[in-house]
Structures are given as C-alpha cells and as structure tokens.
Enzyme design. Structure first.
Site, PDB file in Angstrom:
ATOM      1  N   ASP A   1       1.082  -1.546   0.166  1.00 45.18           N
ATOM      2  CA  ASP A   1      -0.206   0.038  -0.065  1.00 45.18           C
ATOM      3  C   ASP A   1       1.066   1.428  -0.036  1.00 45.18           C
ATOM      4  OD1 ASP A   1      -1.560   1.734   0.898  1.00 45.18           O
ATOM      5  OD2 ASP A   1      -0.790   1.915   3.127  1.00 45.18           O
TER       6      ASP A   1
ATOM      7  N   ASP B   1       0.022   5.381   0.987  1.00 38.91           N
ATOM      8  CA  ASP B   1       0.218   6.106   2.000  1.00 38.91           C
ATOM      9  C   ASP B   1       0.155   5.413   3.818  1.00 38.91           C
ATOM     10  OD1 ASP B   1      -0.759   8.860   0.984  1.00 38.91           O
ATOM     11  OD2 ASP B   1      -2.395   8.154   0.585  1.00 38.91           O
TER      12      ASP B   1
ATOM     13  N   ARG C   1      -0.638  11.738   1.795  1.00 41.18           N
ATOM     14  CA  ARG C   1       0.033  12.178   0.855  1.00 41.18           C
ATOM     15  C   ARG C   1       1.554  12.953   0.096  1.00 41.18           C
ATOM     16  NH1 ARG C   1      -0.639  11.137  -2.452  1.00 41.18           N
ATOM     17  NH2 ARG C   1      -1.159  13.331  -4.098  1.00 41.18           N
TER      18      ARG C   1
ATOM     19  N   ARG D   1      -5.856  19.667   5.202  1.00 47.57           N
ATOM     20  CA  ARG D   1      -6.268  18.283   5.589  1.00 47.57           C
ATOM     21  C   ARG D   1      -6.258  17.617   6.962  1.00 47.57           C
ATOM     22  NH1 ARG D   1      -4.969  14.180   1.993  1.00 47.57           N
ATOM     23  NH2 ARG D   1      -5.503  14.405   0.313  1.00 47.57           N
TER      24      ARG D   1
ATOM     25  N   ASP E   1      -1.705  -0.534   6.749  1.00 50.46           N
ATOM     26  CA  ASP E   1      -2.035  -0.277   7.072  1.00 50.46           C
ATOM     27  C   ASP E   1      -3.591   0.190   7.636  1.00 50.46           C
ATOM     28  OD1 ASP E   1      -2.543   2.560   5.847  1.00 50.46           O
ATOM     29  OD2 ASP E   1      -2.613   3.176   7.161  1.00 50.46           O
TER      30      ASP E   1
ATOM     31  N   PHE F   1      -5.863  -7.877   2.357  1.00 49.32           N
ATOM     32  CA  PHE F   1      -5.001  -9.090   3.803  1.00 49.32           C
ATOM     33  C   PHE F   1      -5.427  -9.808   3.494  1.00 49.32           C
ATOM     34  CE2 PHE F   1      -4.656  -8.954   8.359  1.00 49.32           C
ATOM     35  CZ  PHE F   1      -3.182  -8.979   7.706  1.00 49.32           C
TER      36      PHE F   1
ATOM     37  N   THR G   1      -2.650 -13.586  -0.563  1.00 51.73           N
ATOM     38  CA  THR G   1      -1.769 -13.065  -0.358  1.00 51.73           C
ATOM     39  C   THR G   1      -0.927 -13.458   1.551  1.00 51.73           C
ATOM     40  OG1 THR G   1      -3.237 -11.408   1.172  1.00 51.73           O
ATOM     41  CG2 THR G   1      -2.270 -10.968  -1.319  1.00 51.73           C
TER      42      THR G   1
HETATM   43  O1  M1P Z   1      -4.738   6.266  -0.350  1.00 52.95           O
HETATM   44  C1  M1P Z   1      -5.515   6.585   0.036  1.00 52.95           C
HETATM   45  C2  M1P Z   1      -6.718   7.245  -0.414  1.00 52.95           C
HETATM   46  O2  M1P Z   1      -5.558   8.674  -0.554  1.00 52.95           O
HETATM   47  C3  M1P Z   1      -6.137   9.242  -0.857  1.00 52.95           C
HETATM   48  O3  M1P Z   1      -7.088  10.075   0.252  1.00 52.95           O
HETATM   49  P1  M1P Z   1      -7.496  11.099   1.011  1.00 52.95           P
HETATM   50  O4  M1P Z   1      -7.396  12.380  -0.093  1.00 52.95           O
HETATM   51  O5  M1P Z   1      -8.022  10.918   1.473  1.00 52.95           O
HETATM   52  O6  M1P Z   1      -6.368  11.071   2.455  1.00 52.95           O
HETATM   53  C4  M1P Z   1      -6.961   9.186  -1.601  1.00 52.95           C
HETATM   54  O7  M1P Z   1      -6.236   9.428  -3.094  1.00 52.95           O
HETATM   55  C5  M1P Z   1      -7.993   8.129  -2.432  1.00 52.95           C
HETATM   56  O8  M1P Z   1      -8.483   7.421  -3.189  1.00 52.95           O
HETATM   57  C6  M1P Z   1      -7.245   6.671  -1.192  1.00 52.95           C
HETATM   58  O9  M1P Z   1      -7.876   5.591  -1.548  1.00 52.95           O
END
Ligand code: M1P
Length: 255
Positions: free
Chosen positions: A17, A19, A26, A149, A217, A229, A234
C-alpha cells in the site's frame, strides 16, 4: 508468465500500500525507504497497490525523477484499475463504462447536493474527483492544503461525518452494488463491489508467483487494505508507519 530471473527469489512478489505504509499520508517517500525497496528488489519482485490516482502516487514514490514504472516491477494505482508491469500498461476496465451514464448521474447529483447541505468549517474545491476505476468524494474538497487536511481529519474523526455520508449513500444506492471505502484523510472512494485492492491480484494470478506478500496500514475491517490483506492469495503484514515496513522488510529479506 513473469520471469524476473535476475532476482534471488523470482517467485516471490511483495506488494505495498502507499499512504501510511511507504509514505506518510500524501507525502513523498523518504530516501531511506526508497533505498530499502531497491535493495529488496534485488531479491524479490516488488509492486505498489495504491487507492490514489497514478500521477499522485508517481510523485510520492519517484526516485531522482525516474518514472515509478522503472523502480517497481508492478505499479497499481486506483486499486489496480490502472496497472503496469515492467513499464508496460496492462488492459483494465473503467468505472463509468461499468456503471453507465444513466446510473452515474443520479449518484453524482445526490453527492453534490449532500455536500452543499453539509455545514462544516471550511470547504475548498474538487468535491468529486472522477478517476478511471472509481470516483473519490471529499466533503472539504481535494484542493485542501496539508494543514486543512489534518484539521478536517480530526474534525471528522470526532463527528463521524464521512461514516454517516457513506451510510446514507449505501442505503440510497443499494441497488448499484458499490463499495464505499474510507482510505485516507479527507475523502472516500466509490467503486463497484470487488474493485477493492484485490482487483490488482487479477493482474498477477497467472504469473506463477509462489508467495505474494502484502504490506498495509488500513488492514482492519472497513479499511481499504482489508480485503487484499485477508485474501487467501496473500501473506499479510500490518504496519503502523513506513518505519514498520522497513523493519519487517529487513527481517524478511535483508539479513
Ligand atoms: O491511498 C489512500 C487514499 O488516499 C487519498 O485519500 P485522502 O485524500 O482522503 O487522504 C485518496 O487518493 C484516496 O483515493 C485513497 O484511497
């Protein structure tokens, strides 16, 4: 059939994964994790499976400006609805073709009305992002800054704003067979049932891998890593942050 004959363990695939697993939400990946990934790649085959769109993930995981399709063997954005193997794009489906314009329009109209009626401290722009394999819905808007955010995430955690939004949509559009998945800080993803991250496994199931590891995560029920998961294909690893990923990778492949 994949060969990857230059690897010590060519039949082991390790998927990540993005993020919370390879990067902070991000943000760009640290030089440390990128180095570990390239060391691991000498032993096994590696790929990422992100919910975000390809452009954003590419920015997060780029090494010295090189395209991610050069530094990862498999690149899966939008849960695998955008897919690359060894730098070449693989065929995939699209959300709008699957759903059809006639059913899509009432969904979008309802979402926009719902957001318009939401009384939250701030709103920015891009409340619906239209992607190939899904739509992404954000009550604050995807143009929110990093600080905005973080504030929204806290506000939402206390009030369950997205949870309630998703509950209403599930009820109202029950006949659409859609999944509503809260994977990030400010939004949720909407895609057909089954188009979660296990979709990416369709691209590798005939590739002869004997082991497929997955690091994520949000592996708890309701999280966007839950299905892949728990998939019998997997071997799942739950992490809390990129440091955990580095530690487990080192234990498994670099000692
Ligand atoms: O990768 C997890 C998520 O990341 C973004 O979410 P957010 O902008 O709410 O932090 C988005 O790109 C979402 O599509 C993705 O699942």
């Amino acid at each position: 059939m994949a060969t990857f004959a230059d690897r010590l363990l060519p039949k082991t695939l390790v998927l990540f994964d993005v993020d919370g697993t390879l990067t902070l939400a991000r943000r760009a990946a640290s030089p440390e994790i990128l180095k570990v990934l390239q060391d691991v790649r000498k032993k096994v085959v590696i790929g990422f499976v992100g919910g975000s769109d390809f452009t954003k993930i590419s920015e997060q995981l780029a090494i010295d400006g090189r395209p991610v399709v050069e530094t990862f063997d498999y690149a899966f954005a939008e849960n695998g609805l955008i897919a690359y193997k060894a730098g070449k794009q693989l065929a995939s489906q699209s959300f709008i073709n699957h759903l059809g314009e006639e059913r899509y329009k009432p969904l979008v109209n309802f979402i926009l009305h719902y957001i318009a009626d939401l009384d939250i401290p701030i709103k920015r722009g891009t409340f619906i992002e239209f992607r190939n394999g899904m739509i992404n819905v954000s009550p604050i808007g995807r143009n929110a800054s990093v600080e905005e955010r973080n504030t929204f995430e806290k506000y939402d955690l206390e009030r369950g704003l997205r949870k309630e939004f998703v509950r209403v949509l599930r009820e109202k559009f029950a006949s659409y067979d859609l999944t509503f998945s809260i994977g990030g800080q400010i939004s949720f993803d909407v895609f057909p049932n089954g188009w979660d991250k296990t979709y990416a496994l369709r691209h590798v199931e005939d590739e002869g891998f004997e082991q497929i590891h997955f690091f994520g995560d949000k592996t708890y029920k309701g999280g966007n890593d839950y299905e892949i998961f728990n998939d019998p294909r997997t071997i799942g690893h739950t992490v809390k942050a990129p440091e955990d990923t580095i530690r487990i990778l080192t234990e498994l492949f670099l000692q």
